[in-house]
Design a protein around this motif. Structure first.
Motif, short mmCIF file in Angstrom:
data_model
loop_
_atom_site.label_atom_id
_atom_site.label_comp_id
_atom_site.label_asym_id
_atom_site.label_seq_id
_atom_site.Cartn_x
_atom_site.Cartn_y
_atom_site.Cartn_z
N ILE A 19 0.84 -1.21 0.00
CA ILE A 19 0.00 0.00 0.00
C ILE A 19 0.87 1.26 0.00
CG2 ILE A 19 -1.65 1.34 1.38
CD1 ILE A 19 -2.85 -1.32 2.28
N ALA A 20 1.93 1.26 0.80
CA ALA A 20 2.83 2.41 0.83
C ALA A 20 3.47 2.62 -0.54
CB ALA A 20 3.91 2.19 1.90
N TRP A 21 3.84 1.53 -1.19
CA TRP A 21 4.44 1.62 -2.53
C TRP A 21 3.46 2.24 -3.52
CZ3 TRP A 21 9.30 0.17 -4.40
CH2 TRP A 21 9.44 0.18 -5.78
N VAL A 22 2.23 1.78 -3.50
CA VAL A 22 1.21 2.31 -4.41
C VAL A 22 0.97 3.79 -4.15
CG1 VAL A 22 -1.24 2.19 -5.03
CG2 VAL A 22 0.09 0.08 -4.75
N LEU A 23 0.90 4.17 -2.89
CA LEU A 23 0.64 5.57 -2.56
C LEU A 23 1.79 6.48 -2.96
CD1 LEU A 23 -1.03 5.22 0.96
CD2 LEU A 23 -2.14 5.80 -1.19
N VAL A 24 3.00 5.97 -2.98
CA VAL A 24 4.16 6.79 -3.31
C VAL A 24 4.47 6.77 -4.80
CG1 VAL A 24 6.66 7.04 -2.98
CG2 VAL A 24 5.19 6.56 -1.03
N ARG A 25 4.40 5.59 -5.42
CA ARG A 25 4.89 5.45 -6.79
C ARG A 25 3.81 5.53 -7.86
NH1 ARG A 25 10.13 3.38 -7.03
NH2 ARG A 25 11.22 4.17 -5.20
N ASP A 26 2.54 5.37 -7.50
CA ASP A 26 1.48 5.35 -8.50
C ASP A 26 0.56 6.56 -8.35
OD1 ASP A 26 2.30 2.91 -9.64
OD2 ASP A 26 1.26 1.80 -8.06
N GLU A 27 -0.04 6.94 -9.45
CA GLU A 27 -1.03 8.02 -9.46
C GLU A 27 -2.36 7.45 -9.92
OE1 GLU A 27 -0.68 11.00 -8.32
OE2 GLU A 27 1.48 10.82 -7.92
N PHE A 28 -3.42 7.75 -9.22
CA PHE A 28 -4.75 7.25 -9.58
C PHE A 28 -5.79 8.19 -8.99
CE2 PHE A 28 -3.17 5.18 -5.78
CZ PHE A 28 -4.19 5.35 -4.87
N PRO A 29 -6.98 8.20 -9.54
CA PRO A 29 -8.03 9.09 -9.02
C PRO A 29 -8.37 8.76 -7.56
CG PRO A 29 -8.62 8.23 -11.18
CD PRO A 29 -7.41 7.48 -10.75
N GLY A 30 -8.50 9.79 -6.75
CA GLY A 30 -8.84 9.60 -5.35
C GLY A 30 -7.68 9.19 -4.47
N LYS A 31 -6.46 9.38 -4.96
CA LYS A 31 -5.29 8.95 -4.20
C LYS A 31 -5.20 9.64 -2.85
CE LYS A 31 -0.23 9.03 -4.38
NZ LYS A 31 0.96 9.28 -5.22
N ARG A 32 -5.49 10.93 -2.79
CA ARG A 32 -5.36 11.65 -1.53
C ARG A 32 -6.39 11.18 -0.52
NH1 ARG A 32 -7.48 17.81 -2.83
NH2 ARG A 32 -9.50 17.26 -3.76
N TYR A 33 -7.55 10.73 -1.01
CA TYR A 33 -8.57 10.22 -0.08
C TYR A 33 -8.16 8.86 0.47
CZ TYR A 33 -11.32 13.94 -2.24
OH TYR A 33 -11.76 15.15 -2.68
N VAL A 34 -7.56 8.05 -0.38
CA VAL A 34 -7.05 6.76 0.09
C VAL A 34 -5.95 6.98 1.10
CG1 VAL A 34 -5.91 4.62 -0.60
CG2 VAL A 34 -7.71 5.60 -2.04
N ASN A 35 -5.09 7.95 0.83
CA ASN A 35 -4.00 8.25 1.75
C ASN A 35 -4.53 8.69 3.11
OD1 ASN A 35 -1.29 8.51 2.45
ND2 ASN A 35 -1.20 10.65 1.80
N ALA A 36 -5.59 9.48 3.10
CA ALA A 36 -6.21 9.91 4.36
C ALA A 36 -6.93 8.77 5.05
CB ALA A 36 -7.18 11.06 4.10
N LEU A 37 -7.46 7.83 4.26
CA LEU A 37 -8.21 6.70 4.82
C LEU A 37 -7.31 5.78 5.65
CD1 LEU A 37 -11.12 5.57 4.68
CD2 LEU A 37 -10.34 4.09 2.82
N ILE A 38 -6.03 5.77 5.34
CA ILE A 38 -5.09 4.90 6.06
C ILE A 38 -5.08 5.24 7.55
CG2 ILE A 38 -2.66 4.25 6.29
CD1 ILE A 38 -4.01 3.16 3.82
N ASP A 39 -5.26 6.51 7.87
CA ASP A 39 -5.21 6.95 9.27
C ASP A 39 -6.53 6.77 10.01
OD1 ASP A 39 -2.55 7.74 9.05
OD2 ASP A 39 -3.10 9.70 8.26
N LEU A 40 -7.54 6.25 9.35
CA LEU A 40 -8.84 6.08 9.99
C LEU A 40 -8.79 5.24 11.25
CD1 LEU A 40 -11.90 6.63 9.90
CD2 LEU A 40 -12.14 4.59 8.46
N PRO A 41 -8.06 4.12 11.28
CA PRO A 41 -7.99 3.34 12.52
C PRO A 41 -7.43 4.12 13.71
CG PRO A 41 -7.27 2.00 10.68
CD PRO A 41 -7.42 3.40 10.16
N PHE A 42 -6.61 5.15 13.44
CA PHE A 42 -6.10 5.97 14.53
C PHE A 42 -7.20 6.81 15.16
CE2 PHE A 42 -1.64 6.03 12.49
CZ PHE A 42 -1.27 4.94 13.25
#
Length: 282
Positions: A92-115
């Motif tokens: 997941i970290a690799w995808v967030l850093v190396r790939d571009e896709f629609p809604g990437k910033r929302y997925v990145n923010a979603l990672i912190d949801l369990p916190f």
């Protein structure tokens, strides 16, 4: 008549502002006082409580069948969760850093949801998804796979957020140079990328494991709390409190603290040695 050359006035340099490299004795004192109040005193209190009946009482509490079963299940499930999240968190970290896709910033923010999400809410959500009335016809409640899913949910961000910054700092030109010399993707990953990521991966694994062995809220509903099957150490501790056995509860709590401390210490040492080896080879 001679003309005397007058030298231009020399500008007075402004005094340089001194930058302090430390906070001084007062700052150190405040930090140590806060550390003592928040960490050291509770640790001392729980250690004292665990040995309230002496060494024999401590040993009897640790070796009780319920305690051993709970500790075994907790450690086993936490190890499985740490391994799963090391793999999936790195991907997941690799995808967030190396790939571009629609809604990437929302997925990145979603990672912190369990916190941010209360863990009891996570357990309720998982129960509604994998419980008796599962909308996807997958009933996992009161099973060890349910424990794995719950703990994987709350510990995933620890790995992703450890690996992600390191991936950002890795120089892609080195990978491109290796590829131009004929190295395939596996060789590039194993010889170039993974050695740089190893300390962060180990750190994330340690944090995920340490969080998992002490987790309570996310497993309290979905786990079922079946002694010897799905009862984890935190639930066993709660049970001992309810039956008025604080010494047994403190003993198992102390064992969990020791396990977490040893795991984090070992992974930290291994990570430092790996980093030092990479610096010497570079």
């Amino acid at each position: 008549m001679t003309i005397t050359e007058v030298a231009p006035p020399v500008a007075k340099s402004k005094p340089t502002r001194r930058t302090w490299g430390s906070v001084g004795p007062l700052g150190v004192g405040v930090a140590m006082l806060w550390l003592t109040i928040i960490v050291l005193l509770p640790l001392a209190a729980i250690t004292s409580e665990a040995f309230d009946d002496g060494w024999s009482g401590f040993w009897d509490a640790v070796t009780a069948e319920g305690a051993l079963n709970a500790l075994k299940i907790t450690v086993l499930v936490s190890l499985v969760v740490a391994v799963i999240n090391v793999v999936m968190g790195t991907i997941i970290a690799w995808v967030l850093v190396r790939d571009e896709f629609p809604g990437k910033r929302y997925v990145n923010a979603l990672i912190d949801l369990p916190f941010a999400l209360p863990t009891i809410v996570a357990s309720l959500v998982l129960l509604s998804l994998y419980g008796p009335n599962s909308p996807i016809n997958v009933e996992l409640n009161a099973t060890q796979p349910a424990l794995v899913i719950a703990l994987a949910f709350v510990t995933l961000p620890f790995v992703v957020r450890q690996v992600q910054p390191v991936l950002i700092e890795i120089d892609k030109e080195v990978e491109d140079a290796a590829a131009s010399l004929g190295a395939n993707n596996w060789v590039i990953w194993w010889k170039i990328v993974f050695p740089a990521l190893a300390p962060a991966v180990l750190s994330g694994a340690g944090l995920a494991f340490s969080r998992a062995i002490g987790e309570f809220g996310s497993v309290v509903l979905i786990g079922g709390n079946i002694p010897g099957e799905t009862q984890v150490a935190s639930q066993y501790i709660q049970q001992q409190i309810e039956v008025d056995s604080p010494v047994d509860a403190a003993t198992v709590s102390l064992v969990l603290l020791l396990i977490a401390f040893v795991v984090l210490l070992v992974l930290r040492v291994v990570g430092q040695r790996t980093s030092r080896r990479e610096e010497l080879n570079s």
